[in-house]
Motif scaffolding. Sequence first.
Motif, short mmCIF file in Angstrom:
data_model
loop_
_atom_site.label_atom_id
_atom_site.label_comp_id
_atom_site.label_asym_id
_atom_site.label_seq_id
_atom_site.Cartn_x
_atom_site.Cartn_y
_atom_site.Cartn_z
N LYS A 174 -43.62 30.15 4.10
CA LYS A 174 -42.37 30.42 3.38
C LYS A 174 -41.16 30.04 4.24
O LYS A 174 -40.22 29.41 3.76
N ALA A 175 -41.20 30.43 5.52
CA ALA A 175 -40.08 30.14 6.42
C ALA A 175 -39.90 28.63 6.59
O ALA A 175 -38.76 28.13 6.61
N THR A 176 -41.00 27.89 6.70
CA THR A 176 -40.94 26.44 6.88
C THR A 176 -40.38 25.76 5.64
O THR A 176 -39.50 24.90 5.72
N PRO A 213 -30.97 24.00 12.73
CA PRO A 213 -30.05 25.12 12.49
C PRO A 213 -29.33 25.54 13.77
O PRO A 213 -29.78 25.26 14.88
N SER A 214 -28.22 26.23 13.58
CA SER A 214 -27.46 26.73 14.72
C SER A 214 -28.29 27.69 15.56
O SER A 214 -29.12 28.45 15.04
N LEU A 215 -28.07 27.66 16.87
CA LEU A 215 -28.75 28.58 17.78
C LEU A 215 -28.34 30.03 17.53
O LEU A 215 -29.02 30.96 17.95
N LEU A 216 -27.22 30.20 16.84
CA LEU A 216 -26.69 31.55 16.64
C LEU A 216 -27.24 32.25 15.39
O LEU A 216 -26.90 33.40 15.14
N ILE A 217 -28.09 31.56 14.62
CA ILE A 217 -28.57 32.16 13.37
C ILE A 217 -29.32 33.47 13.62
O ILE A 217 -29.08 34.47 12.93
N THR A 218 -30.20 33.48 14.62
CA THR A 218 -30.98 34.71 14.85
C THR A 218 -30.11 35.88 15.30
O THR A 218 -30.18 36.96 14.71
N PRO A 219 -29.26 35.72 16.35
CA PRO A 219 -28.39 36.85 16.71
C PRO A 219 -27.39 37.22 15.62
O PRO A 219 -27.07 38.39 15.45
N LEU A 261 -38.31 32.52 12.41
CA LEU A 261 -39.39 31.62 12.01
C LEU A 261 -38.85 30.33 11.41
O LEU A 261 -39.33 29.24 11.72
N SER A 262 -37.84 30.46 10.55
CA SER A 262 -37.26 29.28 9.92
C SER A 262 -36.58 28.38 10.95
O SER A 262 -36.67 27.15 10.88
N ALA A 263 -35.90 29.01 11.92
CA ALA A 263 -35.24 28.23 12.97
C ALA A 263 -36.26 27.45 13.79
O ALA A 263 -36.06 26.27 14.10
N CYS A 300 -37.55 24.56 11.68
CA CYS A 300 -36.54 23.51 11.51
C CYS A 300 -36.33 22.71 12.79
O CYS A 300 -36.02 21.51 12.73
N TYR A 301 -36.51 23.35 13.95
CA TYR A 301 -36.37 22.60 15.20
C TYR A 301 -37.47 21.55 15.32
O TYR A 301 -37.24 20.41 15.74
#
Length: 315
Positions: free
Chosen positions: A68-70, A110-116, A130-132, A135-136
């Motif tokens: 789902k995340a992918t 995606p931006s590195l800041l999405i998780t924080p 997981l999505s980040a 996407c990387y």
Amino acid sequence: MILKSILKILVHQHNFMLIFAIFAGLNMAPLAQLTESWIIPSLIIAMSLSLSHIDITKDLLLPRKILKATSMGLLLNFILLGGLNIILGHLFTDDKYLIAGLVVLAGAPPSLLITPCTYNIKGDVSFSFLSAIACYFLSILILPLLIYVFLGSTYWGVDLFNVIFQIVVLPLILSRIIRNIKQSRLIQPYNGHIINWCIAIVCFTLVGLNHELLTTYSNNLLIAFIVAAATIFLLGELIYRTSRLLIIPTPTAISYMLLGSMKKWAGASTIAYVILGPKASVPAIAALIVGFLYYLFLSIRFHKNIGIETKIFEK
């Protein structure tokens, strides 16, 4: 007394911290060169603390969640957000460098800041992470492909592998260490404040490093900001409202919103600058500023859901 109140605001209210970081970056730009080397460490700390409360076996290592995340990462961050960048670029300008910069931005992860950011506004942290990650890995293939198709150039993704280790693998390892050390419980109440300061440092540094470009008016800069506002503010709002209409839980809707509006702007600007020149980096730099303002907007919007001190002025 006034100074003490200001310090309390800067420590506890990350809304004001981001405003201060942007203001400082624009007005104390030379100092940003001193903090340039702090960007990656700050992101590592923010990511590690954000992930420290996640139980990997329950939250991450589930095939259904990974799939789902992918798929959502591919849909929201590359097809929807990336595609809109390319379409608007061709609609608004004939400048080949601006269009090229938007192509690079479309293929960026995606931006590195999405998780924080997800952690701070109470989104689904495990899904965002997981999505980040997905996407990387996808970006290693998508970014060179887009550059080749639209620009006729090639770009090897070795730098992306290095970034993946620094902001995915290393924080994941550190988060396990933090989670299993009893002494780490002493700093747990301050995790949000530490994350906020790390984000503020990144904001100040990136704004300061691009001070000259951001303070020199041009039609190209205006177009870049219009595209950035459309692909960040408007698209993010559309994704969130659509998600809520579909009765998707608020934490998941927040993660969708961030995933569909935030790119790795700093990395995209660097790649565009190196392979295409300064003008090609304008779209990503404009998006960087708009992106931080967007996060500030979200912080205020979801204020009631965030554990932030709000009684400073009542004392």
